[in-house]
Design a protein around this motif. Sequence first.
Motif, PDB file in Angstrom:
ATOM      1  N   ASP A  77       0.233  39.494 -15.173  1.00  0.00           N
ATOM      2  CA  ASP A  77       1.885  39.104 -15.824  1.00  0.00           C
ATOM      3  C   ASP A  77       1.825  38.999 -17.263  1.00  0.00           C
ATOM      4  O   ASP A  77       2.875  39.902 -18.051  1.00  0.00           O
ATOM      5  CB  ASP A  77       2.103  37.062 -15.917  1.00  0.00           C
ATOM      6  CG  ASP A  77       1.678  36.782 -14.504  1.00  0.00           C
ATOM      7  OD1 ASP A  77       2.716  37.600 -13.711  1.00  0.00           O
ATOM      8  OD2 ASP A  77       2.075  36.134 -13.312  1.00  0.00           O
ATOM      9  N   GLU A  80       2.965  42.609 -18.337  1.00  0.00           N
ATOM     10  CA  GLU A  80       4.728  42.659 -17.623  1.00  0.00           C
ATOM     11  C   GLU A  80       5.295  41.434 -19.241  1.00  0.00           C
ATOM     12  O   GLU A  80       6.055  42.645 -19.461  1.00  0.00           O
ATOM     13  CB  GLU A  80       4.973  41.828 -17.153  1.00  0.00           C
ATOM     14  CG  GLU A  80       6.054  42.110 -16.372  1.00  0.00           C
ATOM     15  CD  GLU A  80       6.568  41.989 -14.915  1.00  0.00           C
ATOM     16  OE1 GLU A  80       7.799  41.480 -14.684  1.00  0.00           O
ATOM     17  OE2 GLU A  80       6.087  41.223 -14.258  1.00  0.00           O
ATOM     18  N   GLN A  81       4.436  40.777 -19.567  1.00  0.00           N
ATOM     19  CA  GLN A  81       5.278  40.118 -20.666  1.00  0.00           C
ATOM     20  C   GLN A  81       5.246  41.266 -21.896  1.00  0.00           C
ATOM     21  O   GLN A  81       6.274  41.264 -22.128  1.00  0.00           O
ATOM     22  CB  GLN A  81       4.925  38.619 -20.771  1.00  0.00           C
ATOM     23  CG  GLN A  81       4.766  37.985 -20.218  1.00  0.00           C
ATOM     24  CD  GLN A  81       4.172  36.358 -19.876  1.00  0.00           C
ATOM     25  OE1 GLN A  81       3.099  36.104 -21.078  1.00  0.00           O
ATOM     26  NE2 GLN A  81       4.052  35.632 -19.730  1.00  0.00           N
ATOM     27  N   GLU A  84       7.675  43.839 -21.323  1.00  0.00           N
ATOM     28  CA  GLU A  84       8.851  43.938 -21.651  1.00  0.00           C
ATOM     29  C   GLU A  84       8.833  43.212 -23.194  1.00  0.00           C
ATOM     30  O   GLU A  84      10.005  43.887 -24.001  1.00  0.00           O
ATOM     31  CB  GLU A  84       9.670  42.057 -21.290  1.00  0.00           C
ATOM     32  CG  GLU A  84       9.515  42.374 -19.822  1.00  0.00           C
ATOM     33  CD  GLU A  84       9.191  41.022 -18.510  1.00  0.00           C
ATOM     34  OE1 GLU A  84       9.396  40.034 -19.875  1.00  0.00           O
ATOM     35  OE2 GLU A  84       9.520  41.385 -17.167  1.00  0.00           O
TER      36      GLU A  84
END
Length: 123
Positions: A77, A80-81, A84
Motif C-alpha cells: 500500500d 502504491e501510494q 501515485e
Amino acid sequence: MRLPWVNGSYRKMAANERGHYAIEPLGVELGLWRGSYQNQTQLWLRWWDSQGNLLLTGREQTEIERARTERERQRADIAEQKLEAEARKRVDAIGRLFAKGLDAEEVAEILGMTVEEVRQYAP
C-alpha cells in the motif's frame, strides 16, 4: 541411543542442558514452557526441535503468517501510494511546462521521460 523403556520397564531420564528431555529417534525434545495457550497462562508441556527451537502450534504459525501477510500488504500500500504521488507530481510538472510553452520533446528531456510518456500525461 538411550531409551526410557529398558527391559520391560521405564527408567528415569535426565534432562539436557536446556532442561528438556530428548526423544532422539524423533529428533525432538519435550520440556516445560511458561506462556499463554487457549486463554490460560501457566506451565505447559511443549515440543522443541533437537537444536532447542520451540516448535510452534498451528495457531501460532497461523498468527505469524497473518502478521507477515499484513506487513506485506502495508508495504505494498505504501509503495502504491508513493507511485501515485510521483505520478501526480509528474502530471503537475508536465502541465506547468506545457503552460510555459514547451513542446512534448522539451518536456520529455527536462523530466527524463519519453515523448510517449509525456503525451500520455499531457493535459
